[in-house]
Design a protein around this motif. Sequence first.
Motif, PDB file in Angstrom:
ATOM      1  N   CYS A   1       0.603  -1.242   0.115  1.00 49.59           N
ATOM      2  CA  CYS A   1      -0.002  -0.023   0.111  1.00 49.59           C
ATOM      3  C   CYS A   1       0.827   1.155  -0.034  1.00 49.59           C
ATOM      4  O   CYS A   1       1.980   1.296   0.476  1.00 49.59           O
ATOM      5  N   TRP A   2       0.326   2.383  -0.499  1.00 51.07           N
ATOM      6  CA  TRP A   2       0.938   3.731  -0.308  1.00 51.07           C
ATOM      7  C   TRP A   2      -0.075   4.648   0.577  1.00 51.07           C
ATOM      8  O   TRP A   2      -1.217   4.478   0.576  1.00 51.07           O
ATOM      9  N   TYR A   3       0.554   5.243   1.566  1.00 49.22           N
ATOM     10  CA  TYR A   3      -0.266   6.072   2.502  1.00 49.22           C
ATOM     11  C   TYR A   3       0.505   7.411   2.071  1.00 49.22           C
ATOM     12  O   TYR A   3       1.730   7.576   1.852  1.00 49.22           O
ATOM     13  N   ARG A   4      -0.011   8.399   2.779  1.00 47.68           N
ATOM     14  CA  ARG A   4       0.388   9.757   2.647  1.00 47.68           C
ATOM     15  C   ARG A   4      -0.217  10.470   3.734  1.00 47.68           C
ATOM     16  O   ARG A   4      -0.821  10.646   4.479  1.00 47.68           O
ATOM     17  N   GLN A   5       0.960  11.428   4.239  1.00 48.13           N
ATOM     18  CA  GLN A   5       0.545  12.572   5.446  1.00 48.13           C
ATOM     19  C   GLN A   5       1.012  13.953   5.152  1.00 48.13           C
ATOM     20  O   GLN A   5       2.046  14.042   4.981  1.00 48.13           O
ATOM     21  N   ALA A   6      -0.033  14.651   5.220  1.00 50.24           N
ATOM     22  CA  ALA A   6       0.272  16.105   4.813  1.00 50.24           C
ATOM     23  C   ALA A   6       0.503  16.845   6.061  1.00 50.24           C
ATOM     24  O   ALA A   6      -0.060  16.308   7.173  1.00 50.24           O
ATOM     25  N   PRO A   7       1.103  17.987   6.292  1.00 48.10           N
ATOM     26  CA  PRO A   7       1.383  18.789   7.365  1.00 48.10           C
ATOM     27  C   PRO A   7       0.063  19.016   8.204  1.00 48.10           C
ATOM     28  O   PRO A   7      -0.728  19.366   7.554  1.00 48.10           O
ATOM     29  N   GLY A   8       0.076  18.520   9.518  1.00 46.59           N
ATOM     30  CA  GLY A   8      -0.995  18.852  10.229  1.00 46.59           C
ATOM     31  C   GLY A   8      -2.248  17.972  10.147  1.00 46.59           C
ATOM     32  O   GLY A   8      -3.316  17.996  10.675  1.00 46.59           O
ATOM     33  N   LYS A   9      -2.092  16.756   9.441  1.00 44.94           N
ATOM     34  CA  LYS A   9      -3.161  16.130   8.948  1.00 44.94           C
ATOM     35  C   LYS A   9      -2.653  14.454   9.260  1.00 44.94           C
ATOM     36  O   LYS A   9      -1.656  14.327   9.538  1.00 44.94           O
ATOM     37  N   GLU A  10      -3.667  13.741   9.624  1.00 43.98           N
ATOM     38  CA  GLU A  10      -3.620  12.306   9.682  1.00 43.98           C
ATOM     39  C   GLU A  10      -3.030  11.634   8.652  1.00 43.98           C
ATOM     40  O   GLU A  10      -3.228  11.955   7.196  1.00 43.98           O
ATOM     41  N   ARG A  11      -2.261  10.523   8.856  1.00 44.87           N
ATOM     42  CA  ARG A  11      -1.692   9.721   7.522  1.00 44.87           C
ATOM     43  C   ARG A  11      -3.029   9.021   7.006  1.00 44.87           C
ATOM     44  O   ARG A  11      -3.930   8.352   7.852  1.00 44.87           O
ATOM     45  N   GLU A  12      -3.183   8.974   5.664  1.00 46.97           N
ATOM     46  CA  GLU A  12      -4.308   8.410   5.027  1.00 46.97           C
ATOM     47  C   GLU A  12      -3.861   7.539   3.807  1.00 46.97           C
ATOM     48  O   GLU A  12      -2.803   7.540   3.150  1.00 46.97           O
ATOM     49  N   PHE A  13      -4.766   6.409   3.836  1.00 44.12           N
ATOM     50  CA  PHE A  13      -4.611   5.435   2.857  1.00 44.12           C
ATOM     51  C   PHE A  13      -4.681   6.190   1.416  1.00 44.12           C
ATOM     52  O   PHE A  13      -5.634   6.756   1.103  1.00 44.12           O
ATOM     53  N   VAL A  14      -3.961   5.802   0.283  1.00 43.25           N
ATOM     54  CA  VAL A  14      -3.970   6.341  -0.986  1.00 43.25           C
ATOM     55  C   VAL A  14      -4.258   5.286  -1.951  1.00 43.25           C
ATOM     56  O   VAL A  14      -5.191   5.451  -2.926  1.00 43.25           O
ATOM     57  N   ALA A  15      -3.755   4.062  -1.908  1.00 43.74           N
ATOM     58  CA  ALA A  15      -3.917   3.208  -2.854  1.00 43.74           C
ATOM     59  C   ALA A  15      -2.951   1.717  -2.182  1.00 43.74           C
ATOM     60  O   ALA A  15      -2.244   1.808  -1.594  1.00 43.74           O
ATOM     61  N   GLY A  16      -3.841   0.566  -2.887  1.00 41.22           N
ATOM     62  CA  GLY A  16      -3.162  -0.609  -2.348  1.00 41.22           C
ATOM     63  C   GLY A  16      -3.245  -1.782  -3.454  1.00 41.22           C
ATOM     64  O   GLY A  16      -4.193  -1.517  -4.239  1.00 41.22           O
ATOM     65  N   ILE A  17      -2.455  -2.925  -3.705  1.00 40.07           N
ATOM     66  CA  ILE A  17      -2.436  -3.665  -4.430  1.00 40.07           C
ATOM     67  C   ILE A  17      -2.069  -4.993  -3.896  1.00 40.07           C
ATOM     68  O   ILE A  17      -1.319  -5.076  -2.908  1.00 40.07           O
ATOM     69  N   SER A  18      -2.947  -5.924  -4.177  1.00 43.02           N
ATOM     70  CA  SER A  18      -2.835  -7.233  -3.731  1.00 43.02           C
ATOM     71  C   SER A  18      -1.773  -8.219  -4.185  1.00 43.02           C
ATOM     72  O   SER A  18      -1.279  -7.741  -5.219  1.00 43.02           O
ATOM     73  N   ILE A  19      -1.457  -9.268  -3.617  1.00 43.33           N
ATOM     74  CA  ILE A  19      -0.545 -10.026  -4.372  1.00 43.33           C
ATOM     75  C   ILE A  19      -1.125 -10.363  -5.425  1.00 43.33           C
ATOM     76  O   ILE A  19      -0.369 -10.616  -6.488  1.00 43.33           O
ATOM     77  N   GLY A  20      -2.192 -10.574  -5.854  1.00 41.63           N
ATOM     78  CA  GLY A  20      -2.508 -10.997  -7.165  1.00 41.63           C
ATOM     79  C   GLY A  20      -2.892  -9.853  -8.277  1.00 41.63           C
ATOM     80  O   GLY A  20      -3.335 -10.123  -9.289  1.00 41.63           O
TER      81      GLY A  20
END
Length: 113
Positions: A35-54
Amino acid sequence: QVQLVESGGGLVQPGGSLRLSCAAPVRIFRRNTMCWYRQAPGKEREFVAGISIGGSTNYLDSVKDRFTISRDNVKNTMYLQMNSLKPEDTAVYYCNAQYDNSWGQGTQVTVSS
């Protein structure tokens, strides 16, 4: 102990593109949804995208038509192709191996004119 290594961040103008990479040890990469997450200044970390093994993918709604996640199971590397970047995409982007709950150190993405 950081085992995931991100690269590819930088400064880009609005509307531009970047490709992030995340390299992982083979034993982690082959047993994890990545997965990719991101965190902007002053904000909580959020999920951006995910990819399964398949190869199944899912995305944050706000990036769905602009970002593409992929994985290379030979190189043990995950990618995030980011197009049509907006200032609100500015954040530190983190790579995550979901099952092992392993994280990279993060790479800064700044979208600004």
